[in-house]
Scaffold this motif. Structure first.
Motif, PDB file in Angstrom:
ATOM      1  N   ARG A 117       0.982  -1.184   0.120  1.00  0.00           N
ATOM      2  CA  ARG A 117       0.095  -0.072   0.044  1.00  0.00           C
ATOM      3  C   ARG A 117       0.783   1.195   0.003  1.00  0.00           C
ATOM      4  O   ARG A 117       0.620   2.103   0.815  1.00  0.00           O
ATOM      5  CB  ARG A 117      -0.913   0.053   1.119  1.00  0.00           C
ATOM      6  CG  ARG A 117      -1.984  -1.249   1.155  1.00  0.00           C
ATOM      7  CD  ARG A 117      -2.661  -1.504   0.070  1.00  0.00           C
ATOM      8  NE  ARG A 117      -3.495  -0.212  -0.568  1.00  0.00           N
ATOM      9  CZ  ARG A 117      -4.822  -0.287   0.021  1.00  0.00           C
ATOM     10  NH1 ARG A 117      -5.710  -1.040   0.377  1.00  0.00           N
ATOM     11  NH2 ARG A 117      -5.524   1.049  -0.643  1.00  0.00           N
ATOM     12  N   ASP A 174       0.697   3.628  -1.760  1.00  0.00           N
ATOM     13  CA  ASP A 174      -0.157   4.950  -2.056  1.00  0.00           C
ATOM     14  C   ASP A 174      -1.056   5.456  -0.705  1.00  0.00           C
ATOM     15  O   ASP A 174      -0.796   6.711  -0.669  1.00  0.00           O
ATOM     16  CB  ASP A 174      -1.408   4.339  -3.018  1.00  0.00           C
ATOM     17  CG  ASP A 174      -2.048   3.266  -2.376  1.00  0.00           C
ATOM     18  OD1 ASP A 174      -1.728   2.434  -1.676  1.00  0.00           O
ATOM     19  OD2 ASP A 174      -3.475   3.038  -3.049  1.00  0.00           O
ATOM     20  N   ASN A 175      -1.057   4.660   0.157  1.00  0.00           N
ATOM     21  CA  ASN A 175      -1.758   5.011   1.359  1.00  0.00           C
ATOM     22  C   ASN A 175      -0.485   5.430   2.501  1.00  0.00           C
ATOM     23  O   ASN A 175      -0.819   6.422   3.116  1.00  0.00           O
ATOM     24  CB  ASN A 175      -2.516   3.771   1.995  1.00  0.00           C
ATOM     25  CG  ASN A 175      -3.886   3.878   1.454  1.00  0.00           C
ATOM     26  OD1 ASN A 175      -4.403   4.317   0.785  1.00  0.00           O
ATOM     27  ND2 ASN A 175      -4.602   2.720   2.121  1.00  0.00           N
ATOM     28  N   VAL A 234       2.142   7.106   1.431  1.00  0.00           N
ATOM     29  CA  VAL A 234       2.451   8.317   0.716  1.00  0.00           C
ATOM     30  C   VAL A 234       1.182   9.248   1.093  1.00  0.00           C
ATOM     31  O   VAL A 234       1.517  10.526   1.628  1.00  0.00           O
ATOM     32  CB  VAL A 234       2.707   8.375  -0.501  1.00  0.00           C
ATOM     33  CG1 VAL A 234       2.893   9.528  -0.937  1.00  0.00           C
ATOM     34  CG2 VAL A 234       3.938   7.462  -1.039  1.00  0.00           C
ATOM     35  N   GLU A 235       0.278   8.944   1.095  1.00  0.00           N
ATOM     36  CA  GLU A 235      -1.103   9.959   1.593  1.00  0.00           C
ATOM     37  C   GLU A 235      -1.099  10.239   2.918  1.00  0.00           C
ATOM     38  O   GLU A 235      -1.288  11.341   3.344  1.00  0.00           O
ATOM     39  CB  GLU A 235      -2.193   9.126   0.982  1.00  0.00           C
ATOM     40  CG  GLU A 235      -3.483  10.133   1.321  1.00  0.00           C
ATOM     41  CD  GLU A 235      -3.579  11.227   0.371  1.00  0.00           C
ATOM     42  OE1 GLU A 235      -4.309  12.341   0.919  1.00  0.00           O
ATOM     43  OE2 GLU A 235      -2.911  11.477  -0.666  1.00  0.00           O
ATOM     44  N   ARG A 271       1.666  12.723   3.116  1.00  0.00           N
ATOM     45  CA  ARG A 271       1.011  13.940   2.414  1.00  0.00           C
ATOM     46  C   ARG A 271      -0.172  14.852   3.472  1.00  0.00           C
ATOM     47  O   ARG A 271       0.229  16.075   3.357  1.00  0.00           O
ATOM     48  CB  ARG A 271       0.269  13.665   1.165  1.00  0.00           C
ATOM     49  CG  ARG A 271       0.015  15.001   0.268  1.00  0.00           C
ATOM     50  CD  ARG A 271      -0.652  14.392  -0.873  1.00  0.00           C
ATOM     51  NE  ARG A 271       0.422  14.141  -1.851  1.00  0.00           N
ATOM     52  CZ  ARG A 271       0.338  12.793  -2.417  1.00  0.00           C
ATOM     53  NH1 ARG A 271      -0.403  11.782  -2.183  1.00  0.00           N
ATOM     54  NH2 ARG A 271       1.345  12.350  -3.067  1.00  0.00           N
ATOM     55  N   HIS A 273       7.958   7.329  -4.588  1.00  0.00           N
ATOM     56  CA  HIS A 273       6.613   6.713  -4.528  1.00  0.00           C
ATOM     57  C   HIS A 273       5.717   8.064  -4.830  1.00  0.00           C
ATOM     58  O   HIS A 273       4.411   7.707  -4.393  1.00  0.00           O
ATOM     59  CB  HIS A 273       6.300   5.835  -3.593  1.00  0.00           C
ATOM     60  CG  HIS A 273       6.800   4.525  -3.416  1.00  0.00           C
ATOM     61  ND1 HIS A 273       8.230   4.284  -3.154  1.00  0.00           N
ATOM     62  CD2 HIS A 273       6.399   3.343  -4.083  1.00  0.00           C
ATOM     63  CE1 HIS A 273       8.543   3.083  -3.467  1.00  0.00           C
ATOM     64  NE2 HIS A 273       7.415   2.382  -3.968  1.00  0.00           N
ATOM     65  N   GLY A 274       5.873   9.019  -5.138  1.00  0.00           N
ATOM     66  CA  GLY A 274       5.131  10.123  -5.356  1.00  0.00           C
ATOM     67  C   GLY A 274       4.808  11.326  -4.625  1.00  0.00           C
ATOM     68  O   GLY A 274       4.285  12.327  -5.084  1.00  0.00           O
TER      69      GLY A 274
END
Length: 248
Positions: free
Chosen positions: A124, A126-127, A129-130, A133, A233-234
């Motif tokens: 995960r 994405d999670n 990094v979110e 963020r 990863h962004g």
């Protein structure tokens, strides 16, 4: 490892319904100084918070954001937390894949706990990094991150945060391991609530410093550290800069 590096810093919060909760302020930075208090808390699940605990978190700490790293099944089972019912923005960002991943109970020579921690980052990203963020967003106020026990999923996210902002490596690892001091109290609360017996041996449930040391060493080797992994990863540099500004 350290020689009691954090022992002189009382970062624990005393709450009636929560055993493993502490402020991430007061940690030594590699370039000198310490992290700021009153910015970010880490904890176990908020399910047992009392009305007095909620008042302390909202009116004393000023809590404005909760990041819940548990699975949808865990959240559905326990229902909304008392702080969510009180109106605190609560964002679910599970670190486990949709099909689920069973947290290991014991380690062995292959160290499944290490594989599991690195699995959060692989499954995960994405999670992960979110979550960073959101903690770094310009309008974010005092925040809290938690999972179930506040030591595994929370431990990995907090280690990424601390390494990214420049906390001394030995202090990052010791903060992770500090949850061991509250494991017995957590199990006593959980078993009393469920009517089950205490485990005969809590050793398998204790955080092991060498596991987090190896997680961070892997990030060093593959990405130049946690910040490098986040960039890969962004996560953008302005977010990393804001995170460092908030905490240091």
């Amino acid at each position: 490892m350290t020689d009691g590096l954090l022992r002189a810093i009382d970062r624990w919060l005393t709450l009636e319904g929560l055993d493993n909760v502490r402020d991430l302020g007061g940690l030594p930075l590699a370039g000198g100084g310490v992290t700021r208090t009153g910015v970010l808390l880490r904890s176990a699940s908020l399910h047992f918070l009392t009305p007095g605990d909620v008042t302390q978190l909202l009116e004393v700490f000023g809590l404005s954001l909760v990041l819940d790293l548990r699975t949808a099944a865990e959240i559905d089972r326990d229902g909304p937390t008392p702080v969510a019912r009180a109106g605190v923005e609560t964002i679910a960002l599970t670190f486990l894949p949709d099909e689920g991943r069973t947290l290991p109970e014991t380690g062995d020579d292959a160290d499944p706990l290490l594989r599991h921690y690195l699995g959060y980052l692989a499954d995960r990203p994405d999670n992960v990094v979110e979550a960073i963020r959101m903690l770094a967003a310009p309008d974010t106020g005092p925040a809290l991150v938690h999972c179930a026990a506040g030591k595994d999923r929370t431990g990995v996210l907090v280690a990424l945060v601390l390494d990214t902002v420049g906390v001394r490596r030995e202090a990052v690892i010791e903060d992770y391991a500090l949850s061991a001091e509250r494991v017995e109290a957590m199990f006593r609360r959980w078993t009393k609530a469920s009517g089950t017996e205490m485990p005969a041996d809590l050793t398998p449930h204790l955080p092991r410093p060498e596991v987090m040391e190896n997680v961070l060493a892997t990030l060093d080797r593959d990405h130049g550290g946690a910040a490098g992994w986040l960039r890969a990863h962004g996560l953008d540099d302005p977010s990393i800069d804001r995170l460092r500004l908030r905490l240091t």
